[in-house]
Design an enzyme around this catalytic site. Structure first.
Site, mmCIF file in Angstrom:
data_model
loop_
_atom_site.group_PDB
_atom_site.id
_atom_site.type_symbol
_atom_site.label_atom_id
_atom_site.label_comp_id
_atom_site.label_asym_id
_atom_site.label_seq_id
_atom_site.Cartn_x
_atom_site.Cartn_y
_atom_site.Cartn_z
ATOM 1 N N GLY A 21 -6.857 1.185 -1.583
ATOM 2 C CA GLY A 21 -8.208 1.109 -0.783
ATOM 3 C C GLY A 21 -9.153 1.201 -1.960
ATOM 4 N N THR A 23 -1.658 -0.652 -3.736
ATOM 5 C CA THR A 23 -2.946 -0.735 -3.634
ATOM 6 C C THR A 23 -3.402 0.458 -2.626
ATOM 7 O OG1 THR A 23 -2.434 -2.115 -1.420
ATOM 8 C CG2 THR A 23 -2.992 -3.366 -3.496
ATOM 9 N N ASP A 41 -5.408 -9.341 1.129
ATOM 10 C CA ASP A 41 -5.085 -10.464 0.652
ATOM 11 C C ASP A 41 -5.657 -11.278 -0.623
ATOM 12 O OD1 ASP A 41 -3.219 -10.369 2.895
ATOM 13 O OD2 ASP A 41 -4.505 -11.071 4.269
ATOM 14 N N ASP A 44 -16.594 -5.378 6.194
ATOM 15 C CA ASP A 44 -15.373 -5.565 6.700
ATOM 16 C C ASP A 44 -14.208 -5.631 5.788
ATOM 17 O OD1 ASP A 44 -13.029 -6.552 8.362
ATOM 18 O OD2 ASP A 44 -13.918 -8.832 8.613
ATOM 19 N N ASN A 76 0.865 -1.101 0.014
ATOM 20 C CA ASN A 76 0.131 -0.111 0.005
ATOM 21 C C ASN A 76 0.791 1.073 0.005
ATOM 22 O OD1 ASN A 76 0.933 0.532 2.655
ATOM 23 N ND2 ASN A 76 -0.894 -0.708 3.531
#
Length: 304
Positions: free
Chosen positions: A210, A208, A240, A234, A185
């Protein structure tokens, strides 16, 4: 068509998940809403994601001989994952992750336990498994020496290497040079490339971000692959899921841009359910999702 073969080298944990309306302040006690024991660990999560998306998955890792360890081994077997290279450890407990979910986000504390008992010799004993793989997928919840050994063996046999550098730590340049794709990230990117010329490794980065999707480099220029709008339950395990899906897509010969789009779709589905592994979708579910969302992005045609 031959199944993609993916070897995942990484952590296997039991997730202790508490759901609360908010996170308590320092020294404060509040009442939670629910509690769950859910199989987890970044390595096991990514293995499950890849298996559900149709890959033949081999897991290399370590668990304790306690109740959590036995349950986690059974859980991996139920997913069809090969566990011959998962080492039982008698002198230390299975790794755990304490996860608090509140206000649509999560906070996680990981106790590595048996994951840190994995050693380079364990990986060497599984060289034949790595050698026959299309992709080798790793993270950093196991000792760095193990990661380095696994990467060197993978490259010896011409296997594509994806490293998800989480939790982040500065990495040797020699390791960064051998890895084919890095999936940090934004925070992890800044840590792993500290002191290095970021441009030197920019072509390997899939960052990444989000809800914004992921950013990669194409033809020397940054390119964002958009995410999908879904109702979030969640976010645990979304990254992953993305990594497992990316490995599957690349092993099937997709271009990196299209593989990222496929990974975003899988990750979007995963956040609509509670739990890292319990929310991970099947290949059929991802394809159906892409058909529904096809009008929103022309890239859907790449997954026919």
């Amino acid at each position: 068509m031959k199944k993609p073969v993916i070897t995942v080298i990484g952590s296997i944990n039991m997730d202790l998940v508490t759901i609360a309306s908010r996170v308590p302040s320092q020294g404060e006690t509040i009442l939670g809403e629910k509690f769950h024991l859910i199989p987890g660990g970044k390595g096991a999560n990514q293995a499950v994601a890849a298996a559900r998306l149709g890959a033949e998955v081999h897991m290399i890792g370590a668990v304790g001989t306690d109740a959590f360890g036995k349950e986690l081994m059974n859980s991996l077997k139920r997913e069809g994952i090969f566990v011959d290279c998962v080492k039982p450890v008698t002198h230390i407990e299975t790794g755990v992750a304490s996860i608090t979910i509140s206000e649509g986000d999560n906070r996680i504390i990981v106790v590595p336990g048996a994951n840190h008992a994995l050693c380079p010799e364990d990986v060497e004993q599984c060289e034949d498994v790595i050698a026959k793989s299309d992709v080798c997928l790793l993270q950093l919840e196991i000792p760095l020496l193990v990661v380095e050994k696994a990467v060197s063996l993978a490259k010896k046999h011409g296997v594509l290497v994806i490293l998800n550098p989480a939790p982040a730590q500065p990495l040797p340049k020699s390791l960064l040079e051998q890895v084919d794709i890095l999936t940090p990230n934004e925070h992890e990117r800044d840590i792993i490339l500290a002191g290095e010329d970021a441009q030197e490794f920019a072509h390997k980065l899939v960052v990444t971000e989000g809800a914004r999707g992921v950013t990669m480099v194409k033809n020397g220029k940054p390119m964002r692959i958009p995410s999908f709008s879904v109702s979030v339950v969640d976010t645990t395990g979304a990254g992953d899921t993305f990594n497992g899906a990316l490995a599957v897509a690349l092993s099937k010969g997709m271009e990196l841009e299209d593989a990222c789009y496929f990974g975003n779709a899988a990750a979007a589905l995963s956040v609509t359910k509670l739990g890292a592994q319990t929310g991970m979708p099947t290949e059929a579910e991802v394809r159906q999702f892409l058909e529904i969302k096809g009008d929103q992005n022309e890239k859907a045609r790449n997954f026919e």
